[in-house]
Each structure stands twice: as structure tokens, then as C-alpha cells.
Enzyme design. Structure first.
Site, PDB file in Angstrom:
ATOM      1  N   LYS A 136      -3.092  -3.299  16.235  1.00 15.99           N
ATOM      2  CA  LYS A 136      -3.799  -2.164  15.619  1.00 15.99           C
ATOM      3  C   LYS A 136      -4.685  -1.479  16.663  1.00 15.99           C
ATOM      4  N   ILE A 174       0.846  -1.205   0.000  1.00 11.30           N
ATOM      5  CA  ILE A 174       0.000   0.000   0.000  1.00 11.30           C
ATOM      6  C   ILE A 174       0.884   1.259   0.000  1.00 11.30           C
ATOM      7  N   ARG A 180     -11.434 -21.444   7.792  1.00  8.96           N
ATOM      8  CA  ARG A 180     -10.136 -21.052   8.375  1.00  8.96           C
ATOM      9  C   ARG A 180     -10.397 -20.474   9.760  1.00  8.96           C
ATOM     10  N   ASN A 240      -3.365 -13.989   1.720  1.00  8.11           N
ATOM     11  CA  ASN A 240      -4.556 -13.247   1.278  1.00  8.11           C
ATOM     12  C   ASN A 240      -5.120 -13.829  -0.014  1.00  8.11           C
ATOM     13  N   LEU A 269      12.740   0.767  12.040  1.00  5.65           N
ATOM     14  CA  LEU A 269      12.069   1.672  12.994  1.00  5.65           C
ATOM     15  C   LEU A 269      12.122   1.150  14.429  1.00  5.65           C
ATOM     16  N   ASP A 295      12.190   2.200   5.015  1.00  4.90           N
ATOM     17  CA  ASP A 295      11.737   0.804   4.921  1.00  4.90           C
ATOM     18  C   ASP A 295      12.946  -0.087   5.206  1.00  4.90           C
ATOM     19  N   GLY A 328     -10.630 -18.279  12.880  1.00  5.04           N
ATOM     20  CA  GLY A 328     -10.452 -16.831  13.080  1.00  5.04           C
ATOM     21  C   GLY A 328     -11.139 -15.979  12.025  1.00  5.04           C
ATOM     22  N   PHE A 379       2.968   3.340   7.463  1.00  6.98           N
ATOM     23  CA  PHE A 379       2.519   2.022   7.008  1.00  6.98           C
ATOM     24  C   PHE A 379       3.315   0.889   7.645  1.00  6.98           C
ATOM     25  N   ARG A 412     -16.386  -9.976   2.061  1.00  6.78           N
ATOM     26  CA  ARG A 412     -15.446  -8.910   2.403  1.00  6.78           C
ATOM     27  C   ARG A 412     -15.683  -7.702   1.493  1.00  6.78           C
ATOM     28  N   SER A 418      -6.976  -1.029  10.547  1.00  6.61           N
ATOM     29  CA  SER A 418      -7.580  -2.150   9.821  1.00  6.61           C
ATOM     30  C   SER A 418      -8.995  -2.408  10.293  1.00  6.61           C
ATOM     31  N   TYR A 456      -1.715  -9.654  15.855  1.00  7.59           N
ATOM     32  CA  TYR A 456      -1.647  -8.596  14.841  1.00  7.59           C
ATOM     33  C   TYR A 456      -2.792  -7.605  15.032  1.00  7.59           C
TER      34      TYR A 456
HETATM   35  P1  NAD Z   1       3.616  -4.537   3.426  1.00  7.76           P
HETATM   36  O1  NAD Z   1       4.230  -5.604   4.253  1.00  7.76           O
HETATM   37  O2  NAD Z   1       3.592  -4.715   1.958  1.00  7.76           O
HETATM   38  O3  NAD Z   1       4.319  -3.135   3.739  1.00  7.76           O
HETATM   39  C1  NAD Z   1       4.866  -2.832   4.981  1.00  7.76           C
HETATM   40  C2  NAD Z   1       6.283  -2.330   4.746  1.00  7.76           C
HETATM   41  O4  NAD Z   1       6.852  -1.955   6.002  1.00  7.76           O
HETATM   42  C3  NAD Z   1       7.197  -3.388   4.137  1.00  7.76           C
HETATM   43  O5  NAD Z   1       7.834  -2.835   2.988  1.00  7.76           O
HETATM   44  C4  NAD Z   1       8.206  -3.698   5.241  1.00  7.76           C
HETATM   45  O6  NAD Z   1       9.479  -4.024   4.726  1.00  7.76           O
HETATM   46  C5  NAD Z   1       8.197  -2.406   6.059  1.00  7.76           C
HETATM   47  N1  NAD Z   1       8.525  -2.572   7.480  1.00  7.76           N
HETATM   48  C6  NAD Z   1       7.988  -3.453   8.358  1.00  7.76           C
HETATM   49  N2  NAD Z   1       8.553  -3.299   9.567  1.00  7.76           N
HETATM   50  C7  NAD Z   1       9.459  -2.287   9.461  1.00  7.76           C
HETATM   51  C8  NAD Z   1      10.369  -1.678  10.355  1.00  7.76           C
HETATM   52  N3  NAD Z   1      10.502  -2.089  11.636  1.00  7.76           N
HETATM   53  N4  NAD Z   1      11.152  -0.663   9.909  1.00  7.76           N
HETATM   54  C9  NAD Z   1      11.054  -0.246   8.622  1.00  7.76           C
HETATM   55  N5  NAD Z   1      10.227  -0.803   7.723  1.00  7.76           N
HETATM   56  C10 NAD Z   1       9.436  -1.813   8.132  1.00  7.76           C
HETATM   57  O7  NAD Z   1       2.139  -4.303   3.994  1.00  7.76           O
HETATM   58  P2  NAD Z   1       0.936  -3.496   3.357  1.00  7.76           P
HETATM   59  O8  NAD Z   1      -0.075  -4.475   2.899  1.00  7.76           O
HETATM   60  O9  NAD Z   1       1.427  -2.458   2.432  1.00  7.76           O
HETATM   61  O10 NAD Z   1       0.345  -2.832   4.676  1.00  7.76           O
HETATM   62  C11 NAD Z   1       0.718  -1.539   5.075  1.00  7.76           C
HETATM   63  C12 NAD Z   1       0.041  -1.198   6.383  1.00  7.76           C
HETATM   64  O11 NAD Z   1      -1.362  -1.336   6.223  1.00  7.76           O
HETATM   65  C13 NAD Z   1       0.421  -2.114   7.549  1.00  7.76           C
HETATM   66  O12 NAD Z   1       0.472  -1.340   8.712  1.00  7.76           O
HETATM   67  C14 NAD Z   1      -0.731  -3.089   7.606  1.00  7.76           C
HETATM   68  O13 NAD Z   1      -0.893  -3.614   8.902  1.00  7.76           O
HETATM   69  C15 NAD Z   1      -1.885  -2.197   7.221  1.00  7.76           C
HETATM   70  N6  NAD Z   1      -3.035  -2.913   6.658  1.00  7.76           N
HETATM   71  C16 NAD Z   1      -2.855  -3.734   5.583  1.00  7.76           C
HETATM   72  C17 NAD Z   1      -3.938  -4.430   5.054  1.00  7.76           C
HETATM   73  C18 NAD Z   1      -3.760  -5.392   3.904  1.00  7.76           C
HETATM   74  O14 NAD Z   1      -4.642  -6.224   3.704  1.00  7.76           O
HETATM   75  N7  NAD Z   1      -2.700  -5.295   3.115  1.00  7.76           N
HETATM   76  C19 NAD Z   1      -5.206  -4.256   5.617  1.00  7.76           C
HETATM   77  C20 NAD Z   1      -5.353  -3.399   6.707  1.00  7.76           C
HETATM   78  C21 NAD Z   1      -4.244  -2.727   7.215  1.00  7.76           C
HETATM   79  C1  WQD Z   2     -10.377 -12.921   2.379  1.00  6.21           C
HETATM   80  C2  WQD Z   2     -11.393 -14.031   2.260  1.00  6.21           C
HETATM   81  C3  WQD Z   2     -10.835 -16.011   3.514  1.00  6.21           C
HETATM   82  C4  WQD Z   2      -7.274 -17.067   1.230  1.00  6.21           C
HETATM   83  C5  WQD Z   2      -6.902 -10.198   6.368  1.00  6.21           C
HETATM   84  C6  WQD Z   2      -6.540  -9.811   7.775  1.00  6.21           C
HETATM   85  C7  WQD Z   2      -7.061  -8.457   8.083  1.00  6.21           C
HETATM   86  C8  WQD Z   2      -6.643  -7.438   7.036  1.00  6.21           C
HETATM   87  C9  WQD Z   2      -6.936  -7.907   5.656  1.00  6.21           C
HETATM   88  C10 WQD Z   2      -4.654  -6.340   7.726  1.00  6.21           C
HETATM   89  C11 WQD Z   2     -11.656 -14.739   3.584  1.00  6.21           C
HETATM   90  C12 WQD Z   2     -10.837 -16.291   2.038  1.00  6.21           C
HETATM   91  C13 WQD Z   2      -8.416 -16.429   1.678  1.00  6.21           C
HETATM   92  C14 WQD Z   2      -7.404 -18.342   0.622  1.00  6.21           C
HETATM   93  C15 WQD Z   2      -9.788 -18.224   0.963  1.00  6.21           C
HETATM   94  N1  WQD Z   2      -5.241  -7.210   7.045  1.00  6.21           N
HETATM   95  N2  WQD Z   2      -9.635 -17.007   1.556  1.00  6.21           N
HETATM   96  N3  WQD Z   2      -8.666 -18.870   0.517  1.00  6.21           N
HETATM   97  O1  WQD Z   2      -8.987 -12.559   6.222  1.00  6.21           O
HETATM   98  O2  WQD Z   2     -10.467 -10.724   5.278  1.00  6.21           O
HETATM   99  O3  WQD Z   2      -8.321 -10.168   6.258  1.00  6.21           O
HETATM  100  O4  WQD Z   2      -6.394  -9.216   5.470  1.00  6.21           O
HETATM  101  O5  WQD Z   2      -5.103  -5.638   8.565  1.00  6.21           O
HETATM  102  O6  WQD Z   2      -6.565  -8.125   9.329  1.00  6.21           O
HETATM  103  O7  WQD Z   2      -7.094 -10.760   8.657  1.00  6.21           O
HETATM  104  O8  WQD Z   2      -8.365 -11.323   4.090  1.00  6.21           O
HETATM  105  O9  WQD Z   2      -7.447 -12.013   1.935  1.00  6.21           O
HETATM  106  O10 WQD Z   2      -6.926 -13.420   3.976  1.00  6.21           O
HETATM  107  O11 WQD Z   2      -9.238 -13.433   3.060  1.00  6.21           O
HETATM  108  O12 WQD Z   2     -10.891 -18.760   0.847  1.00  6.21           O
HETATM  109  O13 WQD Z   2      -6.435 -18.985   0.238  1.00  6.21           O
HETATM  110  O14 WQD Z   2     -10.846 -15.045   1.396  1.00  6.21           O
HETATM  111  O15 WQD Z   2     -11.400 -17.087   4.228  1.00  6.21           O
HETATM  112  O16 WQD Z   2     -13.009 -15.055   3.623  1.00  6.21           O
HETATM  113  P1  WQD Z   2      -9.115 -11.295   5.512  1.00  6.21           P
HETATM  114  P2  WQD Z   2      -7.886 -12.559   3.243  1.00  6.21           P
END
Ligand code: NAD
Ligand code: WQD
Length: 341
Positions: A154, A13, A296, A200, A60, A32, A298, A81, A232, A125, A150
């Protein structure tokens, strides 16, 4: 020109947000530690915007390094992020998650106070809502007991931010609760690149279609949803990135109403796992191999956002469809894997 620190800016992101910030005329500095990304992402960003952002390979969790960074750099705002984000791994190694996600935040906030950096955007999240009592989910919905370390990081991070805002009225924070980000930049120059087996849904789908995974396991078809699979709110990462720019501008212009605000970022529309599979097959023209397996642990049944607050207050709403997101994710996967058309 405002200079914005983007922590985790080489991640999924973060990299899309760096592009959106540069396109809006912000100067970006990325921190990063490459724990879940690759320095080659800088090339992808540069190829899109024509500007290579400043980058520091810094962890960090290292308080001294963070302090030295702020001594060297003048910063107008932070989008934070950087965090560890794998739910399953957090159950196995909770201390890694509490250390990484909480120490990083605390050290940044300490430097904000010391250096007068007051604009702060946090990646939260929808996981904080757990299994919601009603749908769609508004920001007023209660935060439920976290199902994973995790998710707990948050929740605790938001509490740390709320308390810090309460103690220092200069600090201005927006916490953005993302629903399920998917997709990639339209150029296919940056995208989601999970290390190892994807947890994911969408990267698992695209890797399966690319022949890297044998087949997708659909986790459960006996949920109380229209087709039995979980629901979702899948949001295009480019729309999500744009919301960060809008939020940052809100803080910089002093338009925020209180100094700790929370917004849901989603489309407002729920899609089931099987709907995503079918939509992917349509946009890609590929038949996806999948099987139904047990639920799954959780997983919540259904979540999707009430987007009213983000629409009205931020003046932001999603522009792109799930089909566009899946198409872009597939283009990115094909480019990364060298899949021929
Ligand atoms: P990502 O893992 O692709 O990006 C996170 C980046 O942070 C990575 O490049 C990693 O190398 C860097 N990083 C981690 N720990 C670090 C540290 N101690 N020092 C410096 N860099 C560090 O994840 P993302 O999907 O881009 O998510 C970004 C943010 O959004 C995260 O906080 C995540 O929890 C949150 N988020 C993600 C999702 C999702 O589904 N992708 C959903 C909700 C919230
Ligand atoms: C989506 C749907 C699975 C994989 C997670 C974190 C959440 C947030 C977003 C950071 C679900 C189903 C998945 C597979 C499947 N991240 N699935 N087969 O679980 O909604 O959320 O990512 O904050 O905290 O928990 O996302 O992409 O894992 O799953 O059937 O191989 O797909 O059961 O219903 P989720 P996901």
C-alpha cells in the site's frame, strides 16, 4: 452516463461500492479474477439495484489481457480495489503480494495513460500509519515502516501513484485510507465472505455466533487502553462505499485541488475489541464464546481516524453506527449459513 471500471468489484468493499455507484446513476464494469470472491455476488448486486453490471473475469497481472480490455472498453474512471489483502499470508508469500498488488496497479496506470483515463481512486489503508505517534490520526501523520509486505504494497502503491501524478498532470488520483470496514448491505444480499478461517475480527465473531468457529480468541487484554484490548476505528462498509462515489464525483467535476489527494475514511471513534464483542452480544442477543489469549504479533495498540479532512473537503461523513454495522454483519452471516431466527 459515466462508465466506471471497478476492479475487485465482486469483493467485499467493491461490491458495496458497485451498488452505491449504480444507485447514483453510474454504469459499472467489473474486473475480478474471483481469487477472493464468487461470481454469485453479481446476483446479489442485481437483486439490490435491478441492474446486472458488466463483468469480466480477468486477472490484472496479465498485462496483455488488461491492454485488450481497455482496447475494447471506453472508461471514464477507475476505482481500483483488486488486491491481495491477508496480512499473515503476505508474510509467508511476499512475492505474491508484490506481484499482485503492484503489477496490477502499474498495468492499469499504463493503460490510463495510453487511453486517456484520468480519474483514478485507489484503496489504501490505515496500515500505512503503523503505530501512530498521536491520536486521532490525520493524513499528515508520517507513514511508518511497514510491518508486513501487504502494508508495504500500500505504501509503495501510493508512491507509484504520487510519482505518476507528478509526471502527468492530467492524471487525477484520490487515495482513500480505510480504517476497519465492517458490516454488510442492509438487504443482506451482499456482505463479507472470507475464504477459509477469517483473520478479521467481525467475520470471526459472526462465524463463532453461527457455530462455525468454536470460540473467538481476543488477542491481548494487557494493552495500554481503557480495557486492555486493542482499539480500532470500525466503519460501516455502506458508509465507506458512499465515500467512493463522493470522491469519484470530485474528480469528475474537477473539484480536486491537486492531482494526488489522500483522505482517511473512518468514523473518528475508537472501539476496543471487548467493546465490539459486547456490542455484538447486545444487537444479536447471542452470548459470544470468547477467551483472552496472547497478543497477536504485529498488532498496533490503538488507531482511529481524524475525519476532519474528509468531512470538510469531500463533504462526507459516516451516517451509520457500529451497532448497525454489527447487526447487518450478523443478518448477512445468518442468511449465508441458513441460521434460523
Ligand atoms: P476482497 O478480497 O474482498 O476484494 C478484492 C477483490 O479483488 C476480490 O474479489 C478478488 O477476487 C479481486 N482480485 C484480487 N486480485 C486480483 C487480480 N489480480 N485481478 C483481478 N481481480 C483480483 O477485499 P476487500 O476487503 O474488498 O478490499 C478491497 C481493497 O481495499 C483492497 O485493495 C484492500 O487491500 C483494501 N483495504 C481493505 C481493508 C479491509 O479491512 N477489508 C482495509 C483497508 C484497505
Ligand atoms: C481488529 C482487532 C485484533 C481477530 C487489518 C489489517 C489492516 C487493514 C484492516 C487492510 C485487533 C483483534 C482480531 C481475532 C482479535 N486491512 N482480533 N481476535 O488488525 O486492525 O487490521 O485489517 O488494509 O491492514 O492489518 O483488523 O479485524 O484483524 O483486528 O482479538 O480473531 O481485533 O487483535 O485488535 P486490524 P482485524
Amino acid at each position: 452516463m459515466k462508465r466506471i471500471l471497478v476492479t475487485g468489484g465482486l469483493g467485499y468493499i467493491g461490491s458495496h461500492t458497485v451498488v452505491a455507484l449504480q444507485e447514483e446513476g453510474f454504469e459499472v464494469v467489473i474486473i475480478d479474477n474471483l481469487s477472493n470472491s464468487d461470481a454469485a455476488v453479481l446476483d446479489g448486486i442485481e437483486s439490490i439495484t435491478g441492474v446486472r453490471p458488466q463483468y469480466e473475469n480477468l486477472d490484472l497481472r496479465n498485462k496483455q489481457d488488461v491492454g485488450a480490455f481497455f482496447d475494447r472498453n471506453s472508461i471514464d474512471g477507475i476505482i481500483h480495489f483488486a488486491a491481495s489483502k491477508a496480512v499473515g499470508e503476505s508474510v509467508e508469500d511476499p512475492l505474491l503480494y508484490y506481484e499482485n498488488n503492484l503489477h496490477s496497479l502499474i498495468y492499469l496506470l499504463q493503460e490510463c495513460k495510453k487511453h486517456g483515463v484520468y480519474n483514478f481512486i485507489f484503496s489504501s489503508s490505515c496500515t500505512v500509519y503503523g503505530e501512530p505517534d498521536s491520536l486521532p490520526i490525520t493524513e499528515a501523520a508520517p507513514v511508518k515502516e511497514a510491518v508486513s509486505p501487504y502494508g508495504n504494497t500500500k505504501q509503495i502503491s501510493e508512491e507509484i501513484l504520487r510519482d505518476t501524478c507528478h509526471s502527468d498532470e492530467n492524471l487525477q488520483v484520490i487515495s482513500l485510507r480505510y480504517f476497519n470496514p465492517i458490516g454488510a448491505h442492509g438487504s443482506a444480499s451482499i456482505g463479507e465472505l472470507p475464504k477459509g478461517k477469517p483473520q478479521n475480527l467481525v467475520p470471526f465473531i459472526t462465524q463463532t455466533a453461527a457455530g462455525i468457529r468454536e470460540e473467538l480468541s481476543v488477542f491481548g487484554d494487557d494493552y495500554p487502553t481503557p480495557d486492555g484490548s486493542c482499539v480500532r476505528d470500525y466503519i460501516h462498509v455502506v458508509d465507506l462505499a458512499e465515500a467512493h462515489v463522493v470522491s469519484l464525483k470530485r474528480l469528475i467535476s474537477g473539484l480536486n485541488e491537486v492531482n494526488f489527494e489522500i483522505f482517511n475514511l473512518g468514523t473518528g471513534r475508537g472501539s476496543s475489541v471487548l467493546e465490539v464483542v459486547r456490542a455484538f452480544e447486545t444487537v444479536s442477543g447471542e452470548k459470544l464464546k470468547y477467551k483472552i489469549v496472547d497478543r497477536r504479533p504485529g498488532d498496533v495498540i490503538a488507531v482511529y481516524a481524524d475525519t476532519q479532512k474528509a468531512n470538510d473537503v469531500l463533504g462526507w461523513k459516516t451516517q451509520k453506527t457500529m451497532e448497525e454495522a454489527l447487526d447487518s454483519a450478523w443478518s448477512w452471516e445468518k442468511k449465508v449459513r441458513g441460521v434460523q431466527e
